[in-house]
Design an enzyme around this catalytic site. Structure first.
Site, short mmCIF file in Angstrom:
data_model
loop_
_atom_site.label_atom_id
_atom_site.label_comp_id
_atom_site.label_asym_id
_atom_site.label_seq_id
_atom_site.Cartn_x
_atom_site.Cartn_y
_atom_site.Cartn_z
N ILE A 235 0.78 -1.23 -0.07
CA ILE A 235 -0.12 -0.05 0.21
C ILE A 235 0.86 1.09 0.08
O ILE A 235 1.25 1.93 1.17
CB ILE A 235 -1.01 -0.03 1.20
N HIS A 236 1.55 1.66 -1.38
CA HIS A 236 2.72 2.45 -1.27
C HIS A 236 2.06 3.81 -0.56
O HIS A 236 3.06 4.27 0.27
CB HIS A 236 2.84 2.85 -2.86
N ASP A 237 1.03 4.32 -1.07
CA ASP A 237 0.86 5.92 -0.66
C ASP A 237 0.54 5.97 0.77
O ASP A 237 0.74 7.04 1.43
CB ASP A 237 -0.36 6.32 -1.50
#
Length: 308
Positions: A235-237
């Protein structure tokens, strides 16, 4: 209390970052959300932002920003996020109001009106934030730091060397990294370790309405991620928000970071790692995360909004 503006291009992971920030009202005051052409066109990512904010009954002002990068045409990522930019959930309309169609002026006004320093959160290409710093350079005194999801010192994802957000507008990213402002960089070095497992995604399916929305987002995102070699879902952001909420779950190193803006290495973020250098080490490059605490932070935020 941290005062923030979220600049984004929703995007599944953008949506989860926004939701998590909204759930933590005792720690974060969201002055506004602004959109930028990135994962999809400006029109589509703005529709996605409206849908997310409306779904959680938010009243946070939303402004639209730049549709294109500073110098090149927009490169979108339907292969990762689908044709809508946030495929998976079905929404019933886009009634959420737009407070401004000039994100740069909107950010300037919100920052100047705030009695405290503001954290800028960049979850997409950095065009809006770069223009803010160029048009209103005096605003730097009112910025606590910039927390971005972008880049990577080890590898890229849109090219072998470049991460997508930086690659879309490296000229804007270079303005940020050369601004002398403190920067926290959640690049691929850490974000690919900030993953939620398939079992954890499935556990959200039969909880409350916001958890179920997260399930729909993550189910699509997980399936899409398989083509890139991921079994679980980074979940990069969310990392850029999670750092603000709990920096202790991350570790990293301070570097002077710059960006390549031309040639085959366009979009590459690189650090000056020399022992002797006169460059200011203004960027904290995150490289490790406590994955369990990271996922707990998301699940706890979803539970808070499920009760509302």
């Amino acid at each position: 209390m941290k005062h923030i503006i979220i600049d984004c291009d929703p995007g599944h992971d953008d949506a989860l970052a926004i939701i998590t920030a909204i759930a933590n009202k005792k720690k974060i005051n969201i002055l506004g959300v602004t959109t930028i052409g990135g994962n999809q066109t400006l029109e589509k990512v703005t529709a996605n932002a409206k849908n997310i904010l409306e779904y959680v009954d938010s009243s946070i002002p939303l402004a639209t920003g730049q549709a294109e990068p500073l110098t090149k045409s927009l490169r979108i990522a339907p292969e990762a996020h689908g044709d809508s930019g946030m495929d998976g959930p079905y929404f019933h309309g886009e009634k959420y109001p737009i407070a401004s169609d000039n994100a740069v002026l909107f950010m300037y006004n919100k920052i100047m009106e705030c009695d405290h320093k503001v954290i800028l959160v960049g979850l997409g290409p950095l065009t809006n934030i770069a223009l803010l710093l160029k048009v209103f350079p005096q605003i730097k005194n009112k910025i606590e730091y910039i927390s971005i999801m972008g880049g990577g010192l080890d590898h890229g994802n849109i090219t072998p060397l470049a991460e997508f957000n930086i690659y879309v507008d490296p000229e804007a990213a270079r303005i940020i990294f050369q601004s002398d402002l403190p920067i926290v960089m959640s690049g691929l070095d850490v974000t690919e370790k900030a993953e939620i497992t398939v079992d954890e995604i499935e556990s959200l399916q039969h909880k409350g309405r916001v958890s179920h929305l997260a399930y729909e987002l993550l189910h699509f995102y997980n399936q899409s991620g398989r083509q890139f070699g991921f079994t679980n879902s980074p979940i990069h952001d969310l990392c850029a928000i999670a750092y603000i909420l709990n920096p202790d779950i991350f570790s990293g190193c301070f570097y002077s970071v710059d960006v390549v803006t031309d040639g085959t290495a366009r979009g590459l973020t690189f650090a000056d790692k020399r022992f002797v250098s006169d460059k200011t080490k203004n960027t904290l490059v995150l490289d490790e995360v406590d994955r369990d605490k990271f996922v707990d932070l998301l699940i706890e935020a979803l539970a808070v909004l499920d009760k509302n």
